[in-house]
Design an enzyme around this catalytic site. Structure first.
Site, PDB file in Angstrom:
ATOM      1  N   GLU A 181      -8.928  -4.098   2.048  1.00  0.00           N
ATOM      2  CA  GLU A 181      -9.482  -4.750   0.864  1.00  0.00           C
ATOM      3  C   GLU A 181      -9.443  -6.268   1.031  1.00  0.00           C
ATOM      4  O   GLU A 181      -8.365  -6.833   1.266  1.00  0.00           O
ATOM      5  CB  GLU A 181      -8.698  -4.308  -0.375  1.00  0.00           C
ATOM      6  CG  GLU A 181      -8.900  -2.824  -0.663  1.00  0.00           C
ATOM      7  CD  GLU A 181      -7.730  -2.168  -1.397  1.00  0.00           C
ATOM      8  OE1 GLU A 181      -6.889  -2.882  -1.974  1.00  0.00           O
ATOM      9  OE2 GLU A 181      -7.664  -0.922  -1.372  1.00  0.00           O
ATOM     10  N   ASP A 208       2.865  -1.703  -2.223  1.00  0.00           N
ATOM     11  CA  ASP A 208       2.977  -1.077  -3.541  1.00  0.00           C
ATOM     12  C   ASP A 208       1.814  -0.124  -3.807  1.00  0.00           C
ATOM     13  O   ASP A 208       1.894   0.748  -4.664  1.00  0.00           O
ATOM     14  CB  ASP A 208       2.992  -2.166  -4.625  1.00  0.00           C
ATOM     15  CG  ASP A 208       3.925  -3.314  -4.263  1.00  0.00           C
ATOM     16  OD1 ASP A 208       3.662  -3.984  -3.241  1.00  0.00           O
ATOM     17  OD2 ASP A 208       4.912  -3.523  -4.972  1.00  0.00           O
ATOM     18  N   TYR A 209       0.716  -0.307  -3.078  1.00  0.00           N
ATOM     19  CA  TYR A 209      -0.471   0.530  -3.285  1.00  0.00           C
ATOM     20  C   TYR A 209      -0.654   1.541  -2.155  1.00  0.00           C
ATOM     21  O   TYR A 209      -1.712   2.156  -2.031  1.00  0.00           O
ATOM     22  CB  TYR A 209      -1.708  -0.359  -3.475  1.00  0.00           C
ATOM     23  CG  TYR A 209      -1.475  -1.329  -4.611  1.00  0.00           C
ATOM     24  CD1 TYR A 209      -1.245  -0.851  -5.900  1.00  0.00           C
ATOM     25  CD2 TYR A 209      -1.387  -2.701  -4.399  1.00  0.00           C
ATOM     26  CE1 TYR A 209      -0.955  -1.706  -6.941  1.00  0.00           C
ATOM     27  CE2 TYR A 209      -1.102  -3.561  -5.444  1.00  0.00           C
ATOM     28  CZ  TYR A 209      -0.881  -3.067  -6.719  1.00  0.00           C
ATOM     29  OH  TYR A 209      -0.573  -3.912  -7.741  1.00  0.00           O
ATOM     30  N   PHE A 211       1.293   4.082  -1.947  1.00  0.00           N
ATOM     31  CA  PHE A 211       1.888   5.355  -2.367  1.00  0.00           C
ATOM     32  C   PHE A 211       0.852   6.461  -2.555  1.00  0.00           C
ATOM     33  O   PHE A 211       1.175   7.622  -2.376  1.00  0.00           O
ATOM     34  CB  PHE A 211       2.744   5.143  -3.627  1.00  0.00           C
ATOM     35  CG  PHE A 211       4.008   4.371  -3.305  1.00  0.00           C
ATOM     36  CD1 PHE A 211       5.205   5.034  -3.119  1.00  0.00           C
ATOM     37  CD2 PHE A 211       3.982   2.997  -3.126  1.00  0.00           C
ATOM     38  CE1 PHE A 211       6.359   4.341  -2.787  1.00  0.00           C
ATOM     39  CE2 PHE A 211       5.128   2.290  -2.791  1.00  0.00           C
ATOM     40  CZ  PHE A 211       6.327   2.955  -2.615  1.00  0.00           C
ATOM     41  N   HIS A 268       4.233  -5.747  -7.113  1.00  0.00           N
ATOM     42  CA  HIS A 268       4.077  -6.568  -5.915  1.00  0.00           C
ATOM     43  C   HIS A 268       5.460  -6.879  -5.377  1.00  0.00           C
ATOM     44  O   HIS A 268       5.703  -7.946  -4.835  1.00  0.00           O
ATOM     45  CB  HIS A 268       3.289  -7.849  -6.208  1.00  0.00           C
ATOM     46  CG  HIS A 268       1.944  -7.585  -6.802  1.00  0.00           C
ATOM     47  ND1 HIS A 268       1.766  -7.357  -8.144  1.00  0.00           N
ATOM     48  CD2 HIS A 268       0.713  -7.468  -6.235  1.00  0.00           C
ATOM     49  CE1 HIS A 268       0.489  -7.121  -8.388  1.00  0.00           C
ATOM     50  NE2 HIS A 268      -0.175  -7.186  -7.254  1.00  0.00           N
TER      51      HIS A 268
END
Ligand SMILES: Cc1ncc(C[n+]2csc(CCOP(=O)(O)OP(=O)(O)O)c2C)c(N)n1
Lengths: 347, 389
Positions: free
Chosen positions: B27, B78-79, B81, B121
């Site tokens: 991203e 954190d993203y 998961f 974060h």
């Protein structure tokens, strides 16, 4: 086609019997999908590397592998989980094939993850040009998973459409949940329309429609280098898996019976010929199952093999064991100069 | 003198020019931004993916299967998961296929707290990452290691996760030891060469310095500081914190040996075992939540394998088992290890009476011989000093 379908059906029925007879722990497979899956195997551009098709299949795909030329005895070996199982070395369920030589990605148990992995091979093929395409296949209920949405999104980005044949084999069920309780769209294929993806629905139980439908879809993907979403209606002839009993479902259309009716009606085969073909395969697989059951189980120490692809692992935290390194070729130690590689790689 | 984020970028540049990297994606990874931390700015093969972490991991796997060499980024760990199941798949592909398919991909992602990142974060990924067999996991603590570990990750035939401490992204090398061979020593000069000008990036081309191909082997820890009283094993951002704690404690005559693990898997057990069996005391420090923490595994192994040489119970100084890291400074500080808590933990460990001194057995009975070294006895100078405290 007929012969491969008969072979595939006989194989699945042998696998079911093996599981019931205690020669395997679990059965899942694709009886009912032979017409479609054989056509797929015959049409796929078989081989290794970007110029050939990548296949990201699911656990009902043995007919596709057989049509590509796989040895049915290897499927029995996986069912019996013997050391000679070439696909997983006795580690995985039946129907969980892997064949790098033919670009067949390892088949996994989690539903729909293959739709995410397929994106990557398709990106590589988009860049490479040529004729090779990525084929990904899964069930209807699984299209509820995010990976299916991922696949549609990534395949259809304007200007970077991916050469992917996205297949949904719709048997109307997700284990015991009927399709209409799972999703509201009329046709799953319609979802492609929102992304500008060309779509079609076909009768996957009819060998001719399956073959033609696949041929058309593949031709489009190969030439246009764009995605195609193909939904094929198929039967689920022995239920979901051994956990749902694996009994023959009389009410479903049987694609093998259908093709035999057609062949007989057109005078291409007699029903006796059909029966004896079936008997031959059944006999052969029965004998093969007996031989396979005498083959050795994997050595306990083999659990440590293939954890990592490299031999020289620094750090003992990995509990390194020596293992066969035949498939990984270490990158050569001489690096191309900056200039040479600048020309070599396009982003 | 590069920051860690510049070091990663330099390594990726070497990766795409000399080590066959074909795709660097995720991203906002491609132009114009080059990643939210600018780790991928100016790279030739960097491109923007859809905002879809599962697609990113899946695409990296597929690219690896198709003979490409992808480096994928998850914007913040954190993203990651929602990708655990694909990460598991990447880790088991070689094994499940009986050695048929390996997936040589690199997944890089910023981890940990220290940037006032609030709940989403500030996560750590060490425990989750080390719970996924088949992956190699590295976490650098300084720019030079970030560079060398990234090169090794790229060259590795397995899936490798590069966990980059968020709070260290903009931190420069602490000294010449942490500099990348070949980089200009003037930080401003390097910035001019490889940092895109803010605002007007069009037409900008980086000017890459010729840096050496210096690999940091995966699985090799680094002893950052020699000491005889206690071993501190840590990685990532906590290395700097532990260094400062060691400085504080040296004023109290506590001599800390500090190991920067660098690789979480495979990890350098010989280095840990050698040190802990010598000092007899061990403190494991990391930011992840303390229940089912990676440090717990290392403690278990110390207790099982080094019991005879342990003078005191090993200690874990980790993040509190809370649902998140709060935004307000006092909340963050109360959740994540910091200089105070790390110093305390080491002090606590050192002040534990030597459990081996209560025994009436002669010292050779509990002598530990690791790699044939001389037996370690209880009555060294340090012990004598601390018996009276
Ligand atoms: C991610 C995931 N969730 C649940 C399951 C359990 N499961 C196995 S098969 C299945 C139904 C799949 O239905 P469908 O996608 O229609 O494929 P079919 O088996 O009917 O061909 C489920 C829920 C699974 N394997 N993976």
């Amino acid at each position: 086609m007929h012969e491969r379908m008969v072979e595939a059906r006989s194989l699945e029925e042998r696998l079911i019997r093996m599981q019931r007879g205690g020669d395997g722990y679990f059965w899942i497979g694709g009886p009912g999908e032979e017409a479609f899956n054989v056509a797929l195997g015959l049409l796929a551009k078989k081989g290794q590397g970007l110029d050939h098709d990548y296949l990201h299949l699911h656990y009902r795909s043995s007919a596709t592998l057989l049509a590509m030329g796989a040895d049915p005895v290897d499927a029995l070996r996986q069912m019996k989980s013997v050391a000679t199982d070439p696909y997983s070395g006795g580690r995985n369920f039946c129907g969980h094939y892997s064949k790098r030589e033919w670009n067949v990605a390892p088949i996994t148990s989690p539903i729909e993850v293959q739709y995410a992995t397929a994106i990557g091979t398709a990106i590589a093929q988009k860049r490479a040009g040529g004729e090779g395409i990525t084929i990904v296949q899964g069930g209807d209920a699984g299209t509820a998973e995010g990976d299916f949405a991922s696949c549609l999104v990534w395949a259809s980005r304007p200007g970077f459409e991916l050469p992917m044949l996205i297949i949904v084999t719709n048997n109307g069920w997700g284990i015991s949940t009927p399709g209409h309780e799972q999703h509201g769209e009329q046709r799953i294929a319609d979802r492609g329309k929102a992304f500008g993806i060309r779509t079609a629905t076909i009768d996957g139980n009819d060998a001719e429609s399956a073959y033609r439908g696949l041929e058309d879809a593949m031709r489009y993907v190969r030439r246009e280098r764009k995605p195609f979403l193909l939904e094929a209606y198929v039967s689920r002839l022995y239920g979901h898996s051994s956990s749902s009993g694996s009994n023959y479902v009389e009410s479903e259309i049987d694609c093998v019976t259908e093709i035999e009716k057609k062949l007989v009606a057109r005078g291409l085969r007699t029903s006796d010929e059909c029966d004896s073909l079936r008997n031959e395969y059944e006999q052969f697989l029965l004998e093969a199952a007996k031989t396979v059951s005498l083959e050795p189980k994997p050595e306990p120490a083999s659990v440590w093999e293939h954890v990592f692809a490299d031999r020289d692992i620094v750090g003992e935290g990995a509990r390194k064991v020596p293992h066969d390194n035949r498939l990984w070729k270490a990158p050569s130690c001489t690096f191309p100069t900056t200039k040479a590689s600048k020309n070599g790689n396009a982003s | 003198m590069a920051t860690m984020v510049q070091a990663v970028r330099l390594a990726l540049h070497v990766g795409e020019t000399k080590l066959g990297v074909t795709d660097i994606f995720g991203e906002d990874v491609g132009p114009p931004l080059g990643g939210v931390f600018t780790a991928t700015q100016g790279l030739r093969t960097a491109w923007n993916s859809p905002l879809d972490e599962r697609g990113i991991v899946g695409a990296a796997m597929g690219l690896a299967m198709a003979g490409q060499k992808p480096v994928a980024e998850i914007q913040f760990c954190d993203y990651a998961f929602n990708t655990i199941d694909l990460l598991k798949l990447a880790g088991n592909t070689l094994w499940s296929s009986n050695g048929d398919w390996n997936v040589p991909l690199v997944l890089m992602t910023p981890v940990g707290a220290g940037i006032h990142g609030s709940l989403y974060h500030s996560h750590s990924l060490d425990a989750q990452a080390t719970r996924i067999p088949g992956w190699k996991i590295v976490m650098p603590s300084n720019p030079r290691d970030a560079y060398g570990l990234m090169l090794s990750a790229i060259q590795d035939p397995n899936p490798v996760m590069v966990l980059i401490p968020k709070a260290l992204m903009r931190v420069k090398a602490a000294g010449p030891d942490e500099m990348i061979p070949g980089e200009p020593d003037d930080a401003r000069a390097l910035g001019k060469m490889i940092d895109a000008p803010i605002g007007q990036r069009e037409g900008w081309e980086p000017e890459w310095p010729e840096t050496a191909l210096e690999f940091v082997p995966i699985g090799a820890a680094k002893t950052v500081r020699r000491g005889e009283h206690v071993t501190v094993v840590t990685y990532g951002r906590m290395v700097g914190v532990a260094k400062r704690a060691a400085d504080v404690l040296s004023r109290e005559d506590i001599d800390v040996e500090l190991i920067d693990l660098r690789s979480l898997h495979p990890y350098d057990w010989p280095a840990i075992a050698e040190s802990v069996s010598r000092t007899g005391r061990a403190v494991f420090v990391n930011e992840d939540t303390e229940i089912t923490n990676f440090g717990e595994h290392l403690i278990r192994r110390c207790v099982e394998e080094l019991w005879d040489s342990l003078r005191a119970p090993p200690i874990l100084e980790a993040g509190k088992h809370l649902p998140g890291v709060g935004l307000a400074e006092p909340l963050e500080a109360a959740t994540i290890p910091g200089l105070g808590s790390v110093t305390d933990a080491i002090r606590r460990c050192v002040r534990q009476p030597d459990r081996r001194m209560g025994t009436s057995r002669p010292r050779r009975d509990f002598a530990f011989t690791w790699t044939g070294e001389a037996p370690v006895g209880p009555f060294d100078a340090y012990e004598r000093a601390f018996r009276h405290r």
